[in-house]
Motif scaffolding. Structure first.
Motif, PDB file in Angstrom:
ATOM      1  N   SER A  54       0.831  -1.203   0.000  1.00 57.20           N
ATOM      2  CA  SER A  54       0.000   0.000   0.000  1.00 57.20           C
ATOM      3  C   SER A  54       0.865   1.253   0.000  1.00 57.20           C
ATOM      4  O   SER A  54       2.040   1.230   0.387  1.00 57.20           O
ATOM      5  N   PHE A  55       0.252   2.326  -0.432  1.00 61.74           N
ATOM      6  CA  PHE A  55       0.929   3.634  -0.477  1.00 61.74           C
ATOM      7  C   PHE A  55      -0.157   4.695  -0.299  1.00 61.74           C
ATOM      8  O   PHE A  55      -0.506   5.428  -1.205  1.00 61.74           O
ATOM      9  N   HIS A  56      -0.692   4.773   0.922  1.00 58.69           N
ATOM     10  CA  HIS A  56      -1.807   5.682   1.198  1.00 58.69           C
ATOM     11  C   HIS A  56      -1.329   7.120   1.333  1.00 58.69           C
ATOM     12  O   HIS A  56      -0.307   7.385   1.979  1.00 58.69           O
ATOM     13  N   LEU A  57      -2.114   8.017   0.779  1.00 57.91           N
ATOM     14  CA  LEU A  57      -1.825   9.452   0.859  1.00 57.91           C
ATOM     15  C   LEU A  57      -2.514  10.016   2.094  1.00 57.91           C
ATOM     16  O   LEU A  57      -3.687   9.713   2.344  1.00 57.91           O
ATOM     17  N   LYS A  58      -1.798  10.889   2.825  1.00 57.44           N
ATOM     18  CA  LYS A  58      -2.363  11.431   4.053  1.00 57.44           C
ATOM     19  C   LYS A  58      -2.039  12.911   4.175  1.00 57.44           C
ATOM     20  O   LYS A  58      -1.074  13.406   3.604  1.00 57.44           O
ATOM     21  N   LYS A  59      -2.890  13.555   4.970  1.00 55.38           N
ATOM     22  CA  LYS A  59      -2.616  14.940   5.347  1.00 55.38           C
ATOM     23  C   LYS A  59      -3.234  15.155   6.720  1.00 55.38           C
ATOM     24  O   LYS A  59      -4.399  14.794   6.941  1.00 55.38           O
ATOM     25  N   PRO A  60      -2.506  15.738   7.657  1.00 52.34           N
ATOM     26  CA  PRO A  60      -3.008  15.854   9.032  1.00 52.34           C
ATOM     27  C   PRO A  60      -4.233  16.768   9.155  1.00 52.34           C
ATOM     28  O   PRO A  60      -5.095  16.521   9.995  1.00 52.34           O
ATOM     29  N   SER A  61      -4.299  17.814   8.319  1.00 47.99           N
ATOM     30  CA  SER A  61      -5.389  18.773   8.440  1.00 47.99           C
ATOM     31  C   SER A  61      -5.806  19.232   7.045  1.00 47.99           C
ATOM     32  O   SER A  61      -5.070  19.950   6.373  1.00 47.99           O
ATOM     33  N   ALA A  62      -6.971  18.810   6.622  1.00 52.47           N
ATOM     34  CA  ALA A  62      -7.416  19.084   5.251  1.00 52.47           C
ATOM     35  C   ALA A  62      -7.874  20.532   5.082  1.00 52.47           C
ATOM     36  O   ALA A  62      -8.403  21.158   6.017  1.00 52.47           O
ATOM     37  N   LEU A  63      -7.679  21.033   3.854  1.00 51.20           N
ATOM     38  CA  LEU A  63      -8.155  22.356   3.475  1.00 51.20           C
ATOM     39  C   LEU A  63      -9.175  22.224   2.347  1.00 51.20           C
ATOM     40  O   LEU A  63      -9.087  21.305   1.530  1.00 51.20           O
TER      41      LEU A  63
END
Lengths: 116, 115
Positions: free
Chosen positions: B73-82
């Motif tokens: 797997s290679f999941h994309l993440k971001k701690p705080s979405a805009l």
């Protein structure tokens, strides 16, 4: 910031006509690619080009397609006799090295081809 | 043959919340993994890549992705979405063995960030 540029942004052509899509890759890049995206579908690889020859092509890239780097800066995709199913967004891309190196492909804004 | 799966057509998240966009891959040999983003009527913009090294890769606009070899797997993440993160996200794979010098893209995941 250097970028890949494509012209035209939108091309309408009649079925059976020849069309040439143009791209100017990033100047120091050595590998060039064409991809296409049919509306609502995923981006599909067409062809890669290195050292003035095709290095790989997909089964989509049949005899009606050809690529050329005529003058050291432009990279063109020619479709000899367009079909309705060729209607898609065509993306040109370039990379400094092959994708197995520590590099990535940079994409142009795309040319939307509509065959009527 | 190489392939990529993005199991979610759309992901909805509230602004300020963390986001995850999922991707799994199949390739012979070592994978080279990429995330691209596509805004409406625009081309594909490179976000980040995994070639080798640390499993957590940081990229543009605060995005990061975690490479997990055992789960492919290679999941994309971001701690705080805009809200401005709302776009179509594509995972892609390239592999020296069998895949050649080309990207194979997933079907894309539409991310919608709402206030």
């Amino acid at each position: 910031e250097p970028e890949v540029t494509q012209t035209p942004s939108h091309q309408v052509t009649q079925m059976g006509q020849e069309v040439i899509l143009r791209c100017v890759p990033i100047s120091n890049h050595l590998y060039f690619y064409w991809y296409r995206q049919i509306l609502g579908q995923k981006v599909e690889f067409l062809v890669s080009f290195y050292n003035n020859e095709i290095s790989e092509k997909s089964e989509i890239f049949d005899d009606q397609f050809s690529v050329e780097r005529p003058d050291g800066s432009n990279f063109t995709l020619k479709i000899r006799s367009t079909k309705l199913e060729d209607s898609a967004m065509y993306f040109c891309a370039s990379s400094a090295q092959g994708l197995w190196g520590n590099t990535e492909a940079f994409f142009g804004q795309g040319t939307r081809l509509t065959v009527v | 043959a190489q392939s990529v799966a993005q199991p979610e057509d759309q992901v909805n998240v509230a602004e300020g919340n963390p986001l995850t966009v999922k991707c799994t891959y199949s390739v012979s040999g070592n994978p080279y993994l990429f995330w691209y983003v596509q805004y409406p009527n625009r081309g594909l913009q490179f976000l980040l890549k995994y070639i080798t090294g640390d499993n957590l890769v940081k990229g543009s606009y605060g995005f990061e992705a975690e490479f997990n070899k055992s789960q492919t797997s290679f999941h994309l993440k971001k701690p705080s979405a805009l809200v401005s993160d709302s776009a179509l996200y594509f995972c892609a794979v390239s592999g020296l063995t069998g895949g050649g010098n080309k990207l194979t893209f997933g079907t894309g995941t539409q991310l919608k960030v709402e206030l």
